[in-house]
Design a protein around this motif. Structure first.
Motif, PDB file in Angstrom:
ATOM      1  N   GLY A 195       8.817  -6.664   0.331  1.00  0.00           N
ATOM      2  CA  GLY A 195       7.387  -6.644   0.183  1.00  0.00           C
ATOM      3  C   GLY A 195       6.851  -6.184  -1.127  1.00  0.00           C
ATOM      4  O   GLY A 195       7.377  -5.320  -1.789  1.00  0.00           O
ATOM      5  N   THR A 224       4.664   6.759   4.836  1.00  0.00           N
ATOM      6  CA  THR A 224       5.750   6.574   5.782  1.00  0.00           C
ATOM      7  C   THR A 224       6.665   5.436   5.369  1.00  0.00           C
ATOM      8  O   THR A 224       7.581   5.084   6.084  1.00  0.00           O
ATOM      9  N   MET A 225       6.391   4.858   4.250  1.00  0.00           N
ATOM     10  CA  MET A 225       7.152   3.699   3.837  1.00  0.00           C
ATOM     11  C   MET A 225       8.624   4.068   3.674  1.00  0.00           C
ATOM     12  O   MET A 225       8.962   5.159   3.249  1.00  0.00           O
ATOM     13  N   THR A 226       9.451   3.135   4.003  1.00  0.00           N
ATOM     14  CA  THR A 226      10.869   3.436   3.952  1.00  0.00           C
ATOM     15  C   THR A 226      11.426   3.305   2.549  1.00  0.00           C
ATOM     16  O   THR A 226      12.608   3.442   2.337  1.00  0.00           O
ATOM     17  N   MET A 261       0.817  -1.180   0.000  1.00  0.00           N
ATOM     18  CA  MET A 261       0.000   0.000   0.000  1.00  0.00           C
ATOM     19  C   MET A 261       0.861   1.243   0.000  1.00  0.00           C
ATOM     20  O   MET A 261       1.939   1.256   0.545  1.00  0.00           O
ATOM     21  N   LEU A 272       1.956   3.713   1.467  1.00  0.00           N
ATOM     22  CA  LEU A 272       2.088   4.404   2.737  1.00  0.00           C
ATOM     23  C   LEU A 272       3.094   5.524   2.594  1.00  0.00           C
ATOM     24  O   LEU A 272       4.185   5.333   2.107  1.00  0.00           O
ATOM     25  N   ASP A 279      14.336   0.571   0.619  1.00  0.00           N
ATOM     26  CA  ASP A 279      14.867  -0.301   1.643  1.00  0.00           C
ATOM     27  C   ASP A 279      14.081  -1.594   1.752  1.00  0.00           C
ATOM     28  O   ASP A 279      14.607  -2.639   2.060  1.00  0.00           O
ATOM     29  N   ASP A 280      12.786  -1.490   1.472  1.00  0.00           N
ATOM     30  CA  ASP A 280      11.929  -2.659   1.611  1.00  0.00           C
ATOM     31  C   ASP A 280      12.078  -3.630   0.456  1.00  0.00           C
ATOM     32  O   ASP A 280      11.598  -4.738   0.520  1.00  0.00           O
TER      33      ASP A 280
END
Lengths: 201, 160
Positions: B32, B5-7, B1, B3, B10-11
């Motif tokens: 993810g 705030t997602m990093t 999603m 977001l 990095d993910d």
């Protein structure tokens, strides 16, 4: 992150306290390692389960190197909660530890105080994905070997070697069936969190 | 999603081979795919023989909450306005307003009403927007706040 409420309590509800402040700890680990037992033994509400439907990217774990393949899967998320004081409510989210579910971890781990990674010492490989994730995202975690039938199959030193976790990462053994044991495991996680935290202001 | 705030990258970065644990010969990828909405959510119409109500029908065709970052542990409680108007709300909206007399988490709404997490999020966001629910979201930085962590430690220590 903007954590302001969408709606401030209006003048029409002057007397009601605001809802509790939620905090969470993630309980991770492979299937059958005792996550559900761990959460339910300490939760003050009966264990709840919700399903999250999501697109699964199976490719990354396909060791044969085939083309990425997407399928939709449903992942069950078990959780419980503990009232900490008159303001704080602690949620415990039990999550599948498999790497193929990693994509849901952002949601789960965002803002988590820390994580308890439960391992069955007979099947250590099932927690590798969780350990990797928490290390990469700098989330405080503790590895907890569940003493099935009251005993461990392997010495904790051997477990540490096999997991290749840093010396700073606590490695404990606990019994998921006993509330105090679970409490102490969670306290270990919180002490890790504390070490990385600061006083506000 | 998506977001905010997602990093970010990095993910999704590939694993560093040197970090692969002993005994694992394959690639360990914990990254993810952000989508947690079923792919059929974007379809124009469900097939008539659809076995169950599609999530998007429950959410008025929207597949994203108004605020997609609403956390699964965010606490919601019905407002007096929600109580007053409960009978005029339809289906799941009404169920949620009735359910949330005491504050509960978004994940609890999903579990108790048998809704997918993403659906519960959308519906709760609707109700928050409408003033029928009040929300308390997790405090940003709580995980790095010694005061909060110490309180949680004290609370847990009280468990016997």
């Amino acid at each position: 992150m903007d954590s302001k409420p969408f709606l401030e309590p209006g003048p029409e509800e002057p007397a009601r306290p605001q809802p509790p402040l939620p905090v969470k700890i993630v309980v991770a680990g492979g299937f059958g390692v005792g996550k559900t037992t761990t959460v339910s033994v300490i939760s003050e509400i009966p264990l709840l389960t919700t399903e999250a439907a999501m697109t699964e990217v199976a490719a990354a774990i396909d060791r044969t190197g085939h083309v990425p393949e997407k399928t939709t899967t449903t992942v069950a998320l078990d959780f419980g909660c503990i009232t900490i004081d008159d303001e704080i409510k602690l949620y415990l989210f039990g999550t599948p530890g498999q790497d193929r579910f990693g994509f849901m971890w952002h949601d789960l781990t965002q803002g988590a105080l820390g994580a308890l990674v439960i391992v069955d010492t007979r099947r250590l490989e099932e927690c590798y994905a969780a350990v990797d994730y928490f290390e990469h995202h700098d989330i405080p975690f503790v590895v907890a070997a569940n003493r099935f039938h009251g005993k461990l199959e392997h010495h904790l030193d051997d477990v540490r070697w096999a997991l290749a976790v840093s010396d700073e990462t606590p490695l404990i053994s606990f019994d998921a069936r006993h509330r105090r044991s679970v409490r102490d495991a969670l306290l270990s996680v919180l002490h890790m969190s504390l070490a990385k935290a600061e006083y506000p202001g | 999603m998506a977001l905010s705030t997602m990093t970010g990258d990095d993910d999704r970065r590939p694993p560093d081979p040197s970090r692969i644990r002993p005994y694992v010969d394959g690639v360990v990828e914990v990254s993810g795919q952000p989508a947690e909405y079923p792919p059929e959510a974007g379809a124009v119409q469900p097939p008539p023989e659809a076995p169950a109500v599609r999530p998007y029908l429950l959410t008025g065709g929207r597949v994203r909450p108004l605020d997609a970052s609403l956390e699964i542990e965010a606490q919601v409680r019905t407002t007096p306005a929600g109580q007053a108007d409960a009978d005029r709300l339809a289906f799941e909206h009404r169920d949620i307003v009735v359910l949330c007399e005491q504050p509960i988490a978004i994940a609890e709404i999903a579990a108790r009403l048998g809704l997918h997490l993403s659906v519960a999020r959308v519906l709760a966001s609707d109700l928050i927007e409408a003033g029928y629910l009040v929300v308390r979201r997790p405090e940003a930085g709580a995980h790095q706040n010694k005061k909060i962590i110490e309180r949680v430690i004290r609370g847990l220590q009280a468990i016997s």
